[in-house]
Scaffold this active site. Structure first.
Site, PDB file in Angstrom:
ATOM      1  CG  PHE A 151      76.402 -54.370-101.774  1.00 45.34           C
ATOM      2  CD1 PHE A 151      76.854 -54.030-100.502  1.00 45.34           C
ATOM      3  CD2 PHE A 151      75.494 -55.417-101.888  1.00 45.34           C
ATOM      4  CE1 PHE A 151      76.404 -54.722 -99.379  1.00 45.34           C
ATOM      5  CE2 PHE A 151      75.050 -56.119-100.774  1.00 45.34           C
ATOM      6  CZ  PHE A 151      75.518 -55.763 -99.523  1.00 45.34           C
ATOM      7  CE  LYS A 175      76.765 -53.796-113.328  1.00 42.79           C
ATOM      8  NZ  LYS A 175      76.212 -53.259-112.046  1.00 42.79           N
ATOM      9  CB  CYS A 283      80.680 -63.892-100.090  1.00 46.30           C
ATOM     10  SG  CYS A 283      82.449 -63.739-100.276  1.00 46.30           S
ATOM     11  CD  GLU A 388      74.014 -64.847 -99.517  1.00 38.90           C
ATOM     12  OE1 GLU A 388      73.401 -64.637-100.581  1.00 38.90           O
ATOM     13  OE2 GLU A 388      75.242 -64.727 -99.412  1.00 38.90           O
TER      14      GLU A 388
END
Ligand code: NAD
Length: 503
Positions: A151, A175, A283, A388
């Site tokens: 996302f 996808k 990230c 995380e």
């Protein structure tokens, strides 16, 4: 406002069926549902693979000249639609408009890289490797390849994958994340406008059902994945067990090491920018700030001064520097680390739950907000350090020495990005060599490589052998072939059962 309805793009057109399952799409700055997205069944994924398989037969044989003409046209169209793409991203992801436009720009750089595909696919040629024999190498497309994306970068991460894949002659099935699916459809329409033949780029929306259908389909040759580590591991194991080539990029816990000789103002600016930009949902965000004695107290004070001035608000508001988190459950999970962190002995220096939200619209009261937060004296056994978090929570870990800092970095199960802040070139050089991390910044907090280098981490941040984009990306989407050829001299001939040796 009419609720939007997002559906698949297969064979060059919008899917017209009725979905059995759908998901909600939110505006994170108001918490309101703004539309729905169709979830693909296995049969719909099969239709997309069939369309891609048919298209790949012709596309893979289309001349490099024609392919690059289409890529250049696509590049111009994406550039011209940057604001529109950014607006779609802000509406569904929540990040501020400038940040959303920035991710489109970084994605475009990969399109520009892929425009050079004729050069990237050049093979080698050796004349007369044996008497009268020539040898050369070529790279050929795999056929149908798929990309499964997260996302947090709904335009950039897909653009890490499909430009080199399509430029190399493959048909692509994307996808995207079900949380912010709209940007992918605008990209699909721009491909069609650029002249890409139907079926070369397809989008199927959905969840695990769609992902599993791609992973199990025998005609999907390769899968690129970017997302969290558990799903990356699953995609890698499932895909490779079925003979597919897989590159699966996972989660991260990026450290920023600040040595005692560093410029602390520069380091504090960098920590705030890299820790709270995009609400920490990157990230490559910095989430562990390793302050080497004695800089910890001064660094924390400088960060607090800066955070107090940050404007948190809707991504559509030009005043906002940081937007909301992507969903309510994610916001709650991230916020829970403030309590968990303190329960494990950390001190809560900045509580983002108290940060004001600057918004004119009263609807913003229900947005998925969490302001920038700072935990100090976080120890390596604290869940705020080991997990995380993927939100605007920065953890300061105190280290006694360079060696302690390095052992923290290398002890992490993740290996995506890392940064070191210092004015000592020798220390920086040693760190670059000694850290077990895929992407390293020296006085640069978010060292995302340019498109002509490859992006990827080590350890639990990447499953597979090749990183994305750059030459590794082109190699991932192509297979090498070496040809040995002899055009017979009329005088030459005769049977020889011996193993071919050079003469
Ligand atoms: P996610 O793993 O939840 O989802 C990623 C993709 O996998 C989505 O398309 C989703 O629909 C699909 N998916 C989710 N659950 C699945 C399941 N059980 N089976 C099969 N498919 C499934 O990740 P996210 O929350 O969308 O994104 C955030 C994560 O992505 C963070 O962990 C972040 O570090 C990571 N990320 C990594 C990089 C990188 O380059 N290493 C880049 C961006 C994001």
């Amino acid at each position: 406002m009419t609720a939007k309805h997002i559906t698949h793009w297969i064979g060059g057109k919008t899917w017209t069926g009725t979905a059995e399952r759908r998901g909600d799409i939110y505006d994170p700055s108001t918490g309101q549902v703004t539309g729905t997205v169709d979830f693909a069944s296995t049969e719909i994924v099969d239709d997309a693979v069939a369309a891609a398989t048919e298209a790949a037969k012709t596309w893979g044989r289309t001349s490099l000249a024609k392919r690059t003409t289409i890529l250049f046209a696509f590049r111009e169209l994406v550039r011209g639609h940057t604001s529109e793409l950014a607006a779609l991203i802000t509406a569904e992801h929540g990040k501020v408009a400038s940040d959303a436009a920035g991710e489109v720009t970084r994605g475009l750089e990969v399109v520009e890289f892929a425009c050079g595909i004729p050069h990237l696919l050049k093979g080698g040629f050796s004349e007369n490797v044996s008497t009268g024999v020539d040898s050369y190498s070529i790279r050929q497309p795999l056929g149908v390849v798929a990309g499964i994306t997260p996302f947090n970068f709904p335009a950039m991460v897909p653009m890490w994958m499909f430009p080199p894949a399509i430029a190399s002659g493959n048909a692509f099935i994307l996808k995207p994340s079900e949380k912010d699916p709209s940007a992918s459809l605008l990209l699909a329409r721009l491909w069609a406008e650029a002249g890409l033949p139907d079926g070369v780029f397809n989008v199927v929306h959905g969840d695990k059902v769609a992902v599993d259908a791609l992973l199990h389909h025998p005609d999907v040759a390769a899968v690129s994945f970017v997302g969290s580590t558990p799903i990356a591991r699953y995609v890698y194991e499932t895909g490779t067990a079925r003979g597919k080539r897989v590159q699966a990029l996972g989660g991260a816990k990026n450290h920023m090491v600040v040595l005692p000789d560093a410029d602390l103002d520069l380091a504090a600016d960098a920590a705030v920018s890299a820790g709270y930009g995009s609400a920490g949902e990157r990230c490559m965000a910095i989430s562990a700030l390793v302050a080497v004695d004695p800089v910890g107290d001064a660094l924390v004070e400088k960060i607090k001064e800066r955070v107090a001035k940050l404007t948190v608000g809707p991504g559509t508001d030009e005043r906002s520097e940081m937007g909301p988190l992507v969903t309510g459950p994610h916001r709650d999970k991230v916020a829970s680390y403030l309590e968990t962190g303190v329960a494990h002995g950390a001190t809560l220096e900045i509580d983002g739950r108290d940060h004001p939200v600057t918004a004119d619209d009263a609807a913003a009261a229900n947005g998925f907000w969490l302001g920038p937060s700072l935990l100090d004296h976080v120890t390596p056994d604290n869940a705020a350090y080991t997990d995380e978090i993927f939100g605007p929570v920065l953890s300061v870990v105190r280290a006694k020495s360079y060696a302690d800092a390095l052992s923290l970095v290398n002890g992490s199960p993740y290996g995506n990005g890392v940064a070191i802040f210092t004015n000592d070139g020798g220390a920086a050089r040693r760190f670059v060599s000694e850290c077990q991390i895929g992407m390293v910044g020296v006085n640069v907090p978010i060292p995302v490589p340019m498109s002509y280098y490859s992006f990827g981490g080590w350890k639990a941040s990447l499953f597979g052998d090749t990183h994305v984009h750059g030459t590794e990306g082109v190699h991932f989407y192509t297979r090498g072939k070496v040809v040995t050829s002899r055009w017979l001299d009329p005088s030459h001939g005769g049977v020889n059962l011996g193993f071919p040796v050079n003469s």
